[in-house]
Design a protein around this motif. Sequence first.
Motif, mmCIF file in Angstrom:
data_model
loop_
_atom_site.group_PDB
_atom_site.id
_atom_site.type_symbol
_atom_site.label_atom_id
_atom_site.label_comp_id
_atom_site.label_asym_id
_atom_site.label_seq_id
_atom_site.Cartn_x
_atom_site.Cartn_y
_atom_site.Cartn_z
ATOM 1 N N GLY A 89 0.735 -1.343 -0.173
ATOM 2 C CA GLY A 89 -0.061 0.210 0.124
ATOM 3 C C GLY A 89 0.975 1.281 -0.107
ATOM 4 O O GLY A 89 0.446 2.296 -0.612
ATOM 5 N N LEU A 90 1.937 1.179 0.683
ATOM 6 C CA LEU A 90 2.887 2.425 0.681
ATOM 7 C C LEU A 90 3.537 2.570 -0.611
ATOM 8 O O LEU A 90 3.446 3.780 -1.085
ATOM 9 N N LEU A 91 3.754 1.694 -1.233
ATOM 10 C CA LEU A 91 4.580 1.819 -2.505
ATOM 11 C C LEU A 91 3.464 2.158 -3.697
ATOM 12 O O LEU A 91 3.629 3.021 -4.402
ATOM 13 N N MET A 92 2.209 1.550 -3.655
ATOM 14 C CA MET A 92 1.322 1.948 -4.558
ATOM 15 C C MET A 92 0.841 3.348 -4.562
ATOM 16 O O MET A 92 0.363 4.019 -5.321
ATOM 17 N N GLY A 93 0.800 3.826 -3.055
ATOM 18 C CA GLY A 93 0.356 5.250 -2.800
ATOM 19 C C GLY A 93 1.315 6.116 -3.074
ATOM 20 O O GLY A 93 0.992 7.202 -3.673
ATOM 21 N N TYR A 94 2.804 6.003 -3.099
ATOM 22 C CA TYR A 94 3.761 6.702 -3.287
ATOM 23 C C TYR A 94 4.260 6.899 -4.833
ATOM 24 O O TYR A 94 4.501 7.746 -5.275
ATOM 25 N N TYR A 95 3.980 5.755 -5.345
ATOM 26 C CA TYR A 95 4.699 5.465 -6.804
ATOM 27 C C TYR A 95 3.494 5.244 -7.625
ATOM 28 O O TYR A 95 2.868 4.281 -7.588
ATOM 29 N N LEU A 122 3.721 4.443 -10.767
ATOM 30 C CA LEU A 122 4.056 3.359 -11.768
ATOM 31 C C LEU A 122 3.624 2.006 -10.987
ATOM 32 O O LEU A 122 2.856 1.166 -11.870
ATOM 33 N N ILE A 123 3.903 2.091 -9.736
ATOM 34 C CA ILE A 123 3.601 0.670 -9.205
ATOM 35 C C ILE A 123 1.957 0.548 -8.937
ATOM 36 O O ILE A 123 1.355 -0.684 -9.014
ATOM 37 N N ASN A 124 1.366 1.748 -8.641
ATOM 38 C CA ASN A 124 -0.065 1.770 -8.545
ATOM 39 C C ASN A 124 -0.821 1.339 -9.840
ATOM 40 O O ASN A 124 -1.658 0.558 -9.894
ATOM 41 N N ASP A 125 -0.142 1.961 -11.065
ATOM 42 C CA ASP A 125 -0.883 1.452 -12.256
ATOM 43 C C ASP A 125 -0.794 0.083 -12.693
ATOM 44 O O ASP A 125 -1.295 -0.671 -13.312
ATOM 45 N N LEU A 126 0.555 -0.615 -11.903
ATOM 46 C CA LEU A 126 0.781 -1.843 -12.276
ATOM 47 C C LEU A 126 0.125 -2.861 -11.453
ATOM 48 O O LEU A 126 -0.628 -3.793 -11.957
ATOM 49 N N PHE A 127 -0.528 -2.389 -10.369
ATOM 50 C CA PHE A 127 -1.244 -3.366 -9.480
ATOM 51 C C PHE A 127 -2.692 -2.940 -9.259
ATOM 52 O O PHE A 127 -3.536 -3.915 -9.052
ATOM 53 N N ASP A 128 -3.150 -1.804 -9.777
ATOM 54 C CA ASP A 128 -4.343 -1.318 -9.293
ATOM 55 C C ASP A 128 -5.526 -2.160 -10.094
ATOM 56 O O ASP A 128 -6.611 -2.587 -9.486
ATOM 57 N N THR A 129 -5.306 -2.431 -11.202
ATOM 58 C CA THR A 129 -6.512 -3.277 -12.001
ATOM 59 C C THR A 129 -6.535 -4.511 -11.347
ATOM 60 O O THR A 129 -7.612 -5.066 -11.108
ATOM 61 N N THR A 130 -5.655 -5.320 -10.926
ATOM 62 C CA THR A 130 -5.541 -6.477 -10.137
ATOM 63 C C THR A 130 -6.169 -6.506 -8.934
ATOM 64 O O THR A 130 -6.897 -7.376 -8.651
ATOM 65 N N VAL A 131 -5.934 -5.400 -8.104
ATOM 66 C CA VAL A 131 -6.407 -5.454 -6.892
ATOM 67 C C VAL A 131 -7.806 -5.049 -7.027
ATOM 68 O O VAL A 131 -8.809 -5.639 -6.323
ATOM 69 N N GLU A 132 -8.277 -4.308 -7.910
ATOM 70 C CA GLU A 132 -9.522 -4.198 -8.039
ATOM 71 C C GLU A 132 -10.535 -4.906 -8.701
ATOM 72 O O GLU A 132 -11.945 -5.164 -8.517
ATOM 73 N N LEU A 133 -9.816 -5.871 -9.302
ATOM 74 C CA LEU A 133 -10.503 -7.412 -9.596
ATOM 75 C C LEU A 133 -10.724 -8.178 -8.629
ATOM 76 O O LEU A 133 -11.738 -8.930 -8.651
ATOM 77 N N LEU A 134 -9.670 -8.463 -7.870
ATOM 78 C CA LEU A 134 -9.731 -9.150 -6.743
ATOM 79 C C LEU A 134 -10.676 -8.808 -5.597
ATOM 80 O O LEU A 134 -11.101 -9.646 -4.856
ATOM 81 N N ARG A 135 -10.379 -7.523 -5.173
ATOM 82 C CA ARG A 135 -11.186 -7.026 -3.955
ATOM 83 C C ARG A 135 -12.418 -7.256 -3.999
ATOM 84 O O ARG A 135 -13.104 -7.455 -2.717
ATOM 85 N N PRO A 136 -13.582 -7.242 -4.905
ATOM 86 C CA PRO A 136 -14.679 -7.734 -4.525
ATOM 87 C C PRO A 136 -15.019 -9.076 -4.385
ATOM 88 O O PRO A 136 -16.363 -9.303 -4.051
#
Length: 253
Positions: free
Chosen positions: A79-85, A87-101
């Motif tokens: 979360g710290l890396l996704m919030g700060y960078y 690039l890392i947020n773009d890399l993981f965001d779709t996967t996180v939003e897919l799995l989260r629900p």
Amino acid sequence: MKILKNLTLPIIGILAWEALAIYLNNPVILPKVESVISILLNPGVGILGTGNLIENTIVSIKRVLIGFFIAGAFAIPLGLLMGYYSLINDLFDTTVELLRPIPPLAWVPLALAWFGIGESSMHFIILIGAFFPILINTISGVKSVPVIMIEAAKTLGGSTKDILKSVVVPASSPDILTGLRVGAGIAWMCVVAAEMLPGSDAGLGYLIMYAYSLSKMNIVVASMIIIGIIGIILDKGLRYIEKKYFCWKKMMK
């Protein structure tokens, strides 16, 4: 006065429960208050050959702590890396939003296939339940850090490591703690559900299902009350930490 206000609704609920139990006169549908209290007042007495309330509660707490701490160990750094960078947020965001629900219990078949029947599959279900609330709140906390604070740290010659350690983490800590509170509650719900699955032979969830199969509803209700009490203790403990160490967050708002 505040304590009285907090106890008013529970007292009314207990009185209504007892009145309804007397009216129904069927312990299989709704046990009387005294039959439940007698179990709660004797937590060291064995129940249905499955151990006692204390032993089953300890088993459930251990499972929650293991899954919860593993979830935090992965979710907070990510979360710290996704919030700060970005690039890392773009890399993981779709996967996180897919799995989260996806509900944690939907992972049960895969957990059983991957880890088999036993503790590891339960820990995995708890991890999944606690992971996403901690992750999302950590990301939100990092993104809510005032840009001027980060820019000031850069102006003073702070490295990325220094900024993360001395600015981002402290400023986002209240949001991380909120995520931990939510994650702890979901983890507790997940362990009870996981213990109702085949292969479990201890824990409050197992005790609830086993007692239900024998129509011992007083044991079911007593176990549910223990779950609620532990949930309150967890929440109050984290609220106390938030109030004592992060009161400055409200002042900033």
